[in-house]
Every structure is written in C-alpha cells, then in structure tokens.
Design a protein around this motif. Structure first.
Motif, PDB file in Angstrom:
ATOM      1  N   ILE A   1       0.836  -1.193   0.000  1.00 48.85           N
ATOM      2  CA  ILE A   1       0.000   0.000   0.000  1.00 48.85           C
ATOM      3  C   ILE A   1       0.873   1.245   0.000  1.00 48.85           C
ATOM      4  CG2 ILE A   1      -1.881  -1.143   1.245  1.00 48.85           C
ATOM      5  CD1 ILE A   1      -0.877   0.261   3.803  1.00 48.85           C
ATOM      6  N   LEU A   2       0.235   2.385  -0.204  1.00 45.99           N
ATOM      7  CA  LEU A   2       0.898   3.666  -0.028  1.00 45.99           C
ATOM      8  C   LEU A   2       0.650   4.146   1.393  1.00 45.99           C
ATOM      9  CD1 LEU A   2       0.015   5.504  -3.377  1.00 45.99           C
ATOM     10  CD2 LEU A   2       2.227   4.544  -2.714  1.00 45.99           C
TER      11      LEU A   2
ATOM     12  N   ILE B   1       4.408   7.229   0.461  1.00 46.75           N
ATOM     13  CA  ILE B   1       5.550   6.329   0.392  1.00 46.75           C
ATOM     14  C   ILE B   1       5.037   4.900   0.201  1.00 46.75           C
ATOM     15  CG2 ILE B   1       7.572   5.416   1.589  1.00 46.75           C
ATOM     16  CD1 ILE B   1       7.934   8.301   1.030  1.00 46.75           C
ATOM     17  N   PRO B   2       5.499   4.179  -0.826  1.00 53.28           N
ATOM     18  CA  PRO B   2       5.152   2.751  -0.911  1.00 53.28           C
ATOM     19  C   PRO B   2       5.609   2.028   0.346  1.00 53.28           C
ATOM     20  CG  PRO B   2       6.174   3.512  -2.959  1.00 53.28           C
ATOM     21  CD  PRO B   2       6.342   4.620  -1.954  1.00 53.28           C
TER      22      PRO B   2
ATOM     23  N   PRO C   1      11.736   1.815   6.087  1.00 51.44           N
ATOM     24  CA  PRO C   1      12.807   1.025   6.703  1.00 51.44           C
ATOM     25  C   PRO C   1      12.290  -0.341   7.139  1.00 51.44           C
ATOM     26  CG  PRO C   1      12.846   3.286   7.521  1.00 51.44           C
ATOM     27  CD  PRO C   1      11.593   3.154   6.706  1.00 51.44           C
ATOM     28  N   LEU C   2      13.107  -1.369   6.968  1.00 53.77           N
ATOM     29  CA  LEU C   2      12.683  -2.738   7.241  1.00 53.77           C
ATOM     30  C   LEU C   2      12.139  -2.904   8.653  1.00 53.77           C
ATOM     31  CD1 LEU C   2      15.501  -4.842   5.510  1.00 53.77           C
ATOM     32  CD2 LEU C   2      13.149  -4.490   4.732  1.00 53.77           C
ATOM     33  N   VAL C   3      12.747  -2.220   9.630  1.00 53.20           N
ATOM     34  CA  VAL C   3      12.317  -2.394  11.023  1.00 53.20           C
ATOM     35  C   VAL C   3      10.921  -1.839  11.263  1.00 53.20           C
ATOM     36  CG1 VAL C   3      14.650  -2.430  11.935  1.00 53.20           C
ATOM     37  CG2 VAL C   3      13.461  -0.244  11.710  1.00 53.20           C
ATOM     38  N   MET C   4      10.415  -1.004  10.340  1.00 51.74           N
ATOM     39  CA  MET C   4       9.084  -0.436  10.511  1.00 51.74           C
ATOM     40  C   MET C   4       8.002  -1.268   9.821  1.00 51.74           C
ATOM     41  SD  MET C   4       9.646   1.927  12.520  1.00 51.74           S
ATOM     42  CE  MET C   4       7.927   2.417  12.618  1.00 51.74           C
TER      43      MET C   4
ATOM     44  N   ARG D   1      14.580   9.046  -1.162  1.00 51.32           N
ATOM     45  CA  ARG D   1      14.469   9.144  -2.626  1.00 51.32           C
ATOM     46  C   ARG D   1      13.139   9.782  -3.022  1.00 51.32           C
ATOM     47  NH1 ARG D   1      15.026   3.727  -6.090  1.00 51.32           N
ATOM     48  NH2 ARG D   1      13.286   3.089  -4.730  1.00 51.32           N
ATOM     49  N   THR D   2      12.062   9.337  -2.381  1.00 52.24           N
ATOM     50  CA  THR D   2      10.743   9.924  -2.685  1.00 52.24           C
ATOM     51  C   THR D   2      10.708  11.399  -2.307  1.00 52.24           C
ATOM     52  OG1 THR D   2       9.629   7.793  -2.372  1.00 52.24           O
ATOM     53  CG2 THR D   2       8.273   9.775  -2.202  1.00 52.24           C
ATOM     54  N   PHE D   3      11.241  11.732  -1.141  1.00 44.72           N
ATOM     55  CA  PHE D   3      11.256  13.140  -0.723  1.00 44.72           C
ATOM     56  C   PHE D   3      12.069  13.987  -1.704  1.00 44.72           C
ATOM     57  CE2 PHE D   3      11.225  11.231   3.815  1.00 44.72           C
ATOM     58  CZ  PHE D   3       9.874  10.974   3.712  1.00 44.72           C
ATOM     59  N   LEU D   4      13.210  13.450  -2.137  1.00 43.49           N
ATOM     60  CA  LEU D   4      14.107  14.187  -3.030  1.00 43.49           C
ATOM     61  C   LEU D   4      13.504  14.378  -4.408  1.00 43.49           C
ATOM     62  CD1 LEU D   4      17.002  15.346  -3.613  1.00 43.49           C
ATOM     63  CD2 LEU D   4      17.628  13.020  -4.299  1.00 43.49           C
TER      64      LEU D   4
END
Length: 442
Positions: free
Chosen positions: A152-153, A162-163, A168-171, A368-371
C-alpha cells in the motif's frame, strides 16, 4: 558556573558528524555555552569517524569529548549508568542546561528525567522523515496489520505518499522490538522540550508546516518547539589535497558525474559490472565520471571494466575515503549519484549539484521519494526485482539528467534552493534565528 549543553549522538558517522557540527555551530555563535559531546564507540567503528573527531578536537579545543565504549544497538540503554555518571561529573563544574540526544538514544530520557534536565532531540534527517517518525503511532493505530504483509501507499501529513515496501525494514514488522522502539521514541519526542532538525524551512516547507500545526502528533496538546537550524554539513575534512581533486582540475566545467554511496554502501560484483558498463556507455559521450566508493565487494569487476576509461582519462576511481564536500563543490562536478543519505543530500544541495537517487538501505528509499517527488531536485534510479540497477537504467537516467529539459529544470531548481540555504544560515536567516531561539529556550 558556566552554562553547558551535552550532546549525545548515536554511533555511526552519519549520526556523529551532524551532531558534532551542531556543537561547533552553537560554540561559534554562542561561545558562552560550553559543549560536551558524549561519543558511543562500537568495536567496529570506522577509522574515518575517529579521524574526524580527532580533527575537530584539534581545531576546536573548547568542545569536550567523552568516549564510552558500547557493544550493541541498544547502546543508549546499556550505557545509561555511564551517561548518568558523566552528567553528574559535568554538573559539579557546570550548569547543565540541556541534554540533546539523537533519536536512536531515546533510552537516555530515563537519565535526563531523573536529573531534571530538559531533553531535546536532534533529527539528523529531513523534515519529511521527521513527519513520518512523529506520525508512526498514528499509523500503528490505524493499520492493524504489519506493513510487510501489505502493498500500500503510506501517508503522513506534509509528505509525499511512500510505498510501504520503501519504508525502513524495522518499521514493516509490528512484532520486531525495534519497531516498538520507534513508536516509543515518537511518543517521547512529542513530549520533549524541543526538536532540532538539520534542515532549513524552505527545503521542506509542507513538512515543517504540518509538524508546527500538530498534524503529525496524535495528541495536539503535546507539540514541542521545532528548530530548523540547517543545513549543517561537515567542514572538518583533511586540508591535504586528494589526488582525485587534481584529476578534477583537468575536467571541463560541470562535466563530471560523481558516484558515492556512503560509509556502509557495498555492491556485489554483478552490480559493479552493470555500473561500470553504464558509465562506459555514457562516458563515450561528453562526460567524465568519478566513482568514489567507501567499501566494495570484489572491486576487480569494476576496475577491470574501467581500464579503457582510465586510459582515455574519462574516469577516476577512489577505493577508500574521499573528500566528498570538496568534490561536490569542485567546478567540474555536474551530477551526483547518491545513496540518499540525508547528509549527502544536504552537501549536494549546498554545492548546487543535482542528484540521481540510488538508495541502498534504512530510510534512504524514503529519502528518494522526498528528493524526487517532494523537493524535485533529482531523478529516480530504479532497481529490478532482484535489487540490481541495470547498465541500461543507469545510462538512461544519466542521459536524461544531462541532456533533457527536465534535467535542466532540476539543475535550475537545485541552484535556487542552494541560494535559499545560503540565506538561511546568514545573519537574520531562518536557521540562524532558529538557533538563537533554541539557545534562548535553555
């Protein structure tokens, strides 16, 4: 007794450097405040971090460093006893006004609360990343499943969507102990004395506005002051001229593509070969390339591929550490291929260099998405399902950035944002004012 501020960064160069630079900034503009920085040293700590601290110590003797040897991720909790003793010792000769902690050092709140010392958090990430961190408890409440089981987004106020796979993996796993750590950290940050962010207001205005309006915190009654005091980047690089800078002197203006992937970036031989082929194809045109990689797995695949480029003097490879700030500010560098670490993004912004976003781990895919989508200062490099960026993909993105109207538009925007960064840190600028407000709050 003099007033003192204690800074407590997490281990790792990406966290230590901006916190130390914050200490230098406070010391420079408010010299009446003494600065002590507590450094957590891991057994595998890179020599670059050690040499950086040694350089700062020699140049700024007014900043006091205390070193604590740590052994795991939960270093802050395990070393609370040492932290407590260090603060008590400092309190005997100074009036400790605040403890500024990295968000990976949340356990330190137990110590500062016990000693009745105001706690501030330092966010060595973007305002958009801070939005997501503060919004974590709300996401946790609204989405009952682990994000690893969803495609999901994920939305947070003031930021692009954010997809879920790019978090981050821990989230992604609600059962992971580090997941709960971040939920607890977000809740604690919302109740702190303030949050210092290494950014400037015009770099992420939507995100800053969302935080200030309380849209990111679940309880709007808890809304700590936000101090955007950046950009602060390292100014403590070696004064010795690196051989790559001499090579850059021979290249045309804005002609060089600079690739660097941070202190923990590693690639397989397959990926290095694809990278080299992509650079070779573009290098046959009108650009040179300067590949700087801190840690490389099986580098022979890259070096063998670059031999012809070397002979044509279109390429230069540095095997270990290189002066990134100096390289980015060199007149021959026109494009930065980056892993999207926030420090690297800020350094590129300050140098006015557009970016290709090639994230590797942690929060870098979010960046990357923010940038690309939020700040519009770069293009996205896409990887295949097996995580490989193909030679064709790299060639296409490099060509698009260097030869298309979109690339020119991005370059113009980066230069405009660079001017905003300069204005922010000048006298009367938003970041200088925010720093003064932080000091006043003490």
């Amino acid at each position: 007794m003099s007033d003192a501020v204690i800074l407590y960064p997490s281990s790792g160069r990406g966290h230590v450097v901006p916190m130390v630079e914050l200490g230098k900034l406070i010391s420079k503009h408010h010299p009446s405040i003494s600065i002590t920085i507590i450094i957590l040293t891991l057994p595998n700590e890179t020599t670059s971090t050690n040499s950086y601290i040694a350089t700062v110590s020699a140049a700024a003797p007014s900043i006091n460093f205390i070193h604590i040897v740590a052994s795991s991720f939960e270093i802050a909790q395990l070393n609370n006893r040492n932290l407590h003793q260090a603060i008590l010792t400092l309190s005997s000769s100074s009036n400790v006004k605040a403890l500024v902690i990295d968000y990976f050092c949340n356990f330190a709140v137990q110590v500062s609360s016990c000693l009745n010392i105001p706690t501030y958090y330092f966010c060595a990430a973007s305002a958009s990343a801070l939005c997501h961190l503060l919004y974590c408890p709300t996401i946790h409440k609204n989405i009952a499943e682990s994000l690893k089981d969803l495609d999901i987004l994920v939305d947070a106020p003031g930021t692009p969507s954010i997809p879920s796979k790019d978090l981050p993996l821990v989230m992604l796993d609600r059962s992971h102990r580090v997941y709960q750590y971040f939920i607890n950290t977000a809740n604690q940050m919302a109740k702190s004395s303030g949050i210092i962010v290494n950014t400037f207001e015009s770099l992420g205005p939507r995100a800053v506005k969302a935080i200030l309006e309380g849209k990111c915190t679940p309880d709007e009654s808890f809304l700590p002051p936000i101090y955007c005091i950046g950009p602060i980047v390292s100014t403590s690089e070696s004064k010795e001229e690196h051989e790559c800078l001499i090579w850059l002197d021979s290249q045309p203006s804005r002609s060089v593509v600079f690739l660097c992937f941070g202190s923990m970036g590693v690639f397989s031989a397959t990926q290095l070969k694809e990278m080299a082929i992509g650079l070779e194809k573009v290098g046959l045109g009108s650009c040179g390339w300067c590949a700087i990689h801190q840690q490389i797995i099986k580098p022979e695949a890259f070096y063998m591929q670059k031999n012809e480029a070397w002979k044509r003097k279109t390429g230069f490879v540095v095997k270990l550490w290189a002066p990134q700030v100096a390289i980015l500010n060199h007149g021959s560098v026109g494009l930065f291929v980056t892993h999207c670490g926030w420090n690297s993004i800020l350094e590129s912004v300050c140098a006015g260099v557009p970016m290709l976003a090639w994230p590797l781990y942690a929060e870098q895919k979010m960046n990357r998405t923010f940038l690309v989508e939020g700040m519009k200062m770069g293009l996205k490099v896409s990887e295949s399902e097996d995580g490989i960026v193909s030679a064709a993909e790299l060639e296409q993105r490099l060509t698009e950035m260097m030869k298309s109207e979109k690339g020119k538009e991005i370059e113009r925007r980066v230069m405009a944002i660079r001017a905003c960064a300069v204005e922010a840190v000048n006298n009367g600028g938003s970041s200088r004012v925010a720093l003064a407000h932080f000091v006043e709050s003490l």
